[in-house]
Design an enzyme around this catalytic site. Structure first.
Site, PDB file in Angstrom:
ATOM      1  N   GLY A 116     -33.835 -65.707  51.791  1.00  0.00           N
ATOM      2  CA  GLY A 116     -34.318 -64.512  51.158  1.00  0.00           C
ATOM      3  C   GLY A 116     -35.090 -63.904  51.533  1.00  0.00           C
ATOM      4  N   LYS A 176     -43.257 -56.295  53.523  1.00  0.00           N
ATOM      5  CA  LYS A 176     -44.388 -57.349  54.591  1.00  0.00           C
ATOM      6  C   LYS A 176     -45.265 -57.622  53.538  1.00  0.00           C
ATOM      7  CE  LYS A 176     -43.933 -59.704  59.034  1.00  0.00           C
ATOM      8  NZ  LYS A 176     -43.660 -59.731  60.662  1.00  0.00           N
ATOM      9  N   ASP A 231     -46.943 -68.559  50.173  1.00  0.00           N
ATOM     10  CA  ASP A 231     -47.761 -68.003  49.569  1.00  0.00           C
ATOM     11  C   ASP A 231     -47.271 -65.980  49.100  1.00  0.00           C
ATOM     12  OD1 ASP A 231     -48.511 -66.597  51.521  1.00  0.00           O
ATOM     13  OD2 ASP A 231     -50.608 -67.608  51.044  1.00  0.00           O
ATOM     14  N   ASP A 270     -30.521 -64.904  61.006  1.00  0.00           N
ATOM     15  CA  ASP A 270     -30.553 -63.275  60.090  1.00  0.00           C
ATOM     16  C   ASP A 270     -32.373 -62.206  60.228  1.00  0.00           C
ATOM     17  OD1 ASP A 270     -32.434 -65.958  59.408  1.00  0.00           O
ATOM     18  OD2 ASP A 270     -33.988 -65.175  59.012  1.00  0.00           O
ATOM     19  N   ASP A 314     -38.595 -57.314  62.336  1.00  0.00           N
ATOM     20  CA  ASP A 314     -39.206 -58.405  61.821  1.00  0.00           C
ATOM     21  C   ASP A 314     -40.357 -58.684  62.937  1.00  0.00           C
ATOM     22  OD1 ASP A 314     -40.443 -60.124  59.697  1.00  0.00           O
ATOM     23  OD2 ASP A 314     -38.491 -61.117  59.731  1.00  0.00           O
TER      24      ASP A 314
END
Length: 452
Positions: A91, A114, A126, A253, A263
């Site tokens: 996710g 992002k 993190d 994804d 992405d």
């Protein structure tokens, strides 16, 4: 003269899907915020061009809500195949959607992040982004936009003052948060989650949301949705190839159902037409190599079709899925002819030209950027040897689609190979010198004007 700035037109469409599709989250509280890049050209398309730097940081570094849109950030839920292995434990792990706006074309756009901090899907991460990763995404999105690839836009990059440890680059390294302007963040993996959970009501709601909000159709027909996605992703695959681009991680994804690329992790541009060229050091089998990208994207769309079986019959899904190749073939011809700067002549001559071009590129291992620069307008230079005679003949009946009178054609081709990416990053890392990045963005945009 550039078009007038778009008026600010906020939206909250994502809320219509309901809380089973997302989790409310908060952005990280960063120790610092320095604006390193603001894409005012993209901002003007969604009514955000007038923000001053303080407002820019407030919204894109501290995530104060923009007026009349989403009241808080939402981490989207999805699953996906990662290198062909299904993973239900993913996710939005280091990003979220925090605003929706309409652009000047009337499209519903998302502002997503992002590196904005941890979410329920961060697992052991993190939730941060390295500054170098942000710089690389600027370069990827600017270059792809100029090369006519449907892509998200890097709207903002803000350095955040943290030191990050990463195993694949010198550490500690600087941190940043990036804001992306994208035509939706609904992925194939968003549908896969609903199929995995056997959520028929959720699947129907998502089909309707995508068709109405992202495709502008008053429909809830899953076959119609699949048809759109097949067409859009076939075009995306073709334009990747014409641009010489290798995404690197074409997991399900990472495939947006609007057919918009986004992405960017281990991306690269191929130096030559090498089908085996890979972008990711960890792609040891070449699953997402340059020449395998159309097949990889088709495979991902197959997973969408499989997911839609929850609400549709198999036979029309299979029939629609099988049209991918018939859409890809004209799309690759259009994309390569656009790159060559010539006007299409029809299916048969265009297909023959593409085959001749690909054969010449593959057998000569010619540098892609130089070659497309030299051939723009449909003329093969006399300095090109006999290996190009077939292309000379094939281009004889083609005419230029625009004059080659832009100043760009009087210089050198604009390229984005890995050595230059590193050369742009080095002065930023060594002396906080951003001039080379800004100069490169200007050069890319000049190329885009020449090609457009």
């Amino acid at each position: 003269m550039p078009p007038a700035p778009q008026a600010y037109r906020p939206a909250t469409a994502l809320l219509d899907l309901g809380p089973t599709f997302w989790d409310p989250v908060e952005g990280a509280n960063f120790p610092g915020t320095i604006v390193r890049y603001r894409n005012d050209r993209a901002a003007a398309e969604v009514g955000l061009a007038d923000l001053d730097d303080a407002e820019w940081v407030r919204h894109f570094g501290r995530f104060a809500p923009l007026p009349d849109t989403l009241p808080q950030p939402l981490a989207l839920r999805y699953h996906g195949h990662q290198f062909r292995s299904y993973n239900p434990d993913i996710g939005d792990g280091r990003g979220f959607t925090f605003a929706q706006l309409y652009d000047r074309a009337g499209r519903l756009m998302d502002l997503g992040t992002k590196g904005s901090g941890q979410t329920p899907y961060s697992r052991f991460g993190d939730g941060r982004l390295t500054l170098k990763g942000g710089v690389r995404e600027i370069l990827a999105t600017e270059m792809l936009e100029a090369l006519n690839v449907p892509t998200s836009r890097t709207l903002s990059l803000i350095e955040t003052g943290e030191e990050l440890v990463r195993g694949d680059e010198p550490s500690p390294t600087r941190s940043a948060v990036l804001v992306r302007l994208s035509h939706g963040h609904i992925r194939i993996g968003t549908f896969q989650r609903l199929a995995y959970e056997q959520d028929e009501d959720g699947m129907r709601a998502l089909v309707g949301y995508v068709l109405r909000r992202l495709y502008g159709e008053e429909s809830d027909d899953p076959i119609r949705l699949l048809d759109h996605v097949v067409r859009r992703t076939a075009t995306l695959a073709a334009r990747y190839m014409a641009a010489g681009f290798v995404h690197g991680v074409l997991n399900s994804d990472n495939i947006n159902v609007t057919g918009e690329s986004f992405d960017y992790g281990p991306w690269r541009f191929a130096p030559s037409w090498d089908p085996n060229f890979t972008a990711a050091y960890f792609d040891q089998t070449g699953l997402y190599a340059f020449g395998r990208q159309p097949e990889a994207i088709h495979w991902d769309v197959m997973q969408l079709a499989a997911s839609l079986r929850l609400v549709a019959e198999s036979e029309p899904l299979i029939e629609t899925l099988q049209t991918f190749a018939s859409h890809y073939q004209p799309a690759i011809a259009d994309a390569l002819l656009w790159r060559l700067g010539v006007v299409p002549r029809g299916a048969e001559p265009d297909r023959a030209l593409v085959q001749t071009l690909e054969r010449a590129l593959r057998t000569t291992a010619a540098p892609l950027d130089r070659t497309f620069f030299d051939l723009f307008g449909g003329t093969v230079p006399a300095s090109y040897d006999a290996a190009w005679d077939g292309l000379r003949a094939a281009l004889a009946d083609y005419r230029p689609r625009k004059p080659s009178d832009h100043p760009y054609w009087q210089g050198e081709p604009c390229a984005m190979l890995i050595d230059e990416v590193e050369a742009i990053w080095a002065p930023i890392a060594d002396s906080d010198d951003w001039s080379r990045l800004h100069a490169k963005v200007d050069a890319i945009r000049q190329m885009g004007e020449a090609l457009a």
